[in-house]
Design an enzyme around this catalytic site. Sequence first.
Site, PDB file in Angstrom:
ATOM      1  CE1 TYR A 101      70.513 -39.248 -45.114  1.00  0.00           C
ATOM      2  CE2 TYR A 101      69.994 -37.778 -43.287  1.00  0.00           C
ATOM      3  CZ  TYR A 101      70.178 -37.989 -44.638  1.00  0.00           C
ATOM      4  OH  TYR A 101      70.041 -36.945 -45.514  1.00  0.00           O
ATOM      5  CD  GLU A 189      72.317 -38.123 -47.897  1.00  0.00           C
ATOM      6  OE1 GLU A 189      71.183 -37.619 -47.909  1.00  0.00           O
ATOM      7  OE2 GLU A 189      72.706 -38.908 -48.778  1.00  0.00           O
TER       8      GLU A 189
END
Length: 382
Positions: A101, A189
């Site tokens: 992530y 993101e």
Amino acid sequence: MDLFEYQGKRFFSSYGIPTSEGEVVEKVEDAVEVAKKVGFPAVVKAQVQVGGRGKAGGIKLVNSEEEASSAARAILGMDIKGHLVKRVWIEHASDIEKEYYVSVTLDRGAKDHLILVSSQGGVEIEEVAASNPEAIKRLHVNPIDGLTEDEARQLVADADVDLQAREGVVEVLLKLYRAYVDGDADLVEINPLILTTSGKVHALDAKVTLDDNAAFRHPEWEEFRATQELDGREKLAKEKHLTYIGLDGSVGIIANGAGLAMSTLDVVNQVGGSAANFLDLGGGAGADVMAAALEVINTDENVRSVLINVFGGITRCDQVAIGIVDALQRVDIQSPLVVRLDGTHAQEGREILLSHGSDKVQVEATMIEAAKKAVALAGGER
Ligand code: GDP
Ligand code: MN
């Protein structure tokens, strides 16, 4: 403006971040064609602006034309957390070794950019934050200094990203930071950023929020805007140049100035109610603007009462009151109105409203009393 995944991927690839080639389509037949083109196994992904599409059944791996067809048929038209799927994105499926992530966002409190990296990607980051907060590494970056390669490398090492992926993740992170700054985003993101079985680092998903205040210097955002799904009310508000954000409560809010509008939401909450929207009238609050605001709120069937909260500075409250009276003649408002006027010519304003004598309008002297009245009229707590 929030981008769909396929737009986010286009945005990322314009900054050199590796993504898979693919295409977005609206029809089952086209989905099959694209799947053939990118090659099997392929992945068919619902394009909706909400996370957790995978879990909701909006992402399917397919190995043949038949599977591509039935996956596209199942996903197109699907409802994912209240979002209707109108398009699917199809790309060649990646072989995943590991999922990470990475994100860059604005930390308003710290007045810095904030980078998050985790070697626990693929699941919702909120889940990781709750169950294993240590697995998320944070770095605040001063916007003037920017992100150095050494800092990026340190962060990626601290996050325990596998050795064979580190160079690739560092490279993506530097490009992501560049995309965030030069691309005028509020959030970028990648979840998951993957290490493939062949050792490549690659963005499998894309979540991007662009800063609308910077739109004037990005003519290329037009193509993103074209598919933005504003609901009817948001569209109407936009046409009327009102700043409107729909919420899910029952008290419609109209205020002048963003700060006052936000305080109004807080006060409504404080007295046990819930706001149906945020609406900032902007500078003036004449009849046209007021009528437009009432018109917008009137189409929200969750609204049970409307709270108008105006502080007169340059805007005079008597003008606002005339605006409200006039607007009420034009808009057949469904809910009772509670009006709080304060500041310049407030007394005159209140008198105009009272002499108007509509049983739809109640006048309160303070914000808290007005909020209490509006919440009571809305039926109290929801
Ligand atoms: P989200 O659920 O909305 O966040 O959608 P993502 O694009 O992040 O996909 C969710 C999950 O689907 C990923 O974490 C992967 O596990 C899986 N997935 C997506 N694309 C691929 C792919 O190309 N290959 C494989 N094997 N899995 C994939
Ligand atoms: Mn994801």
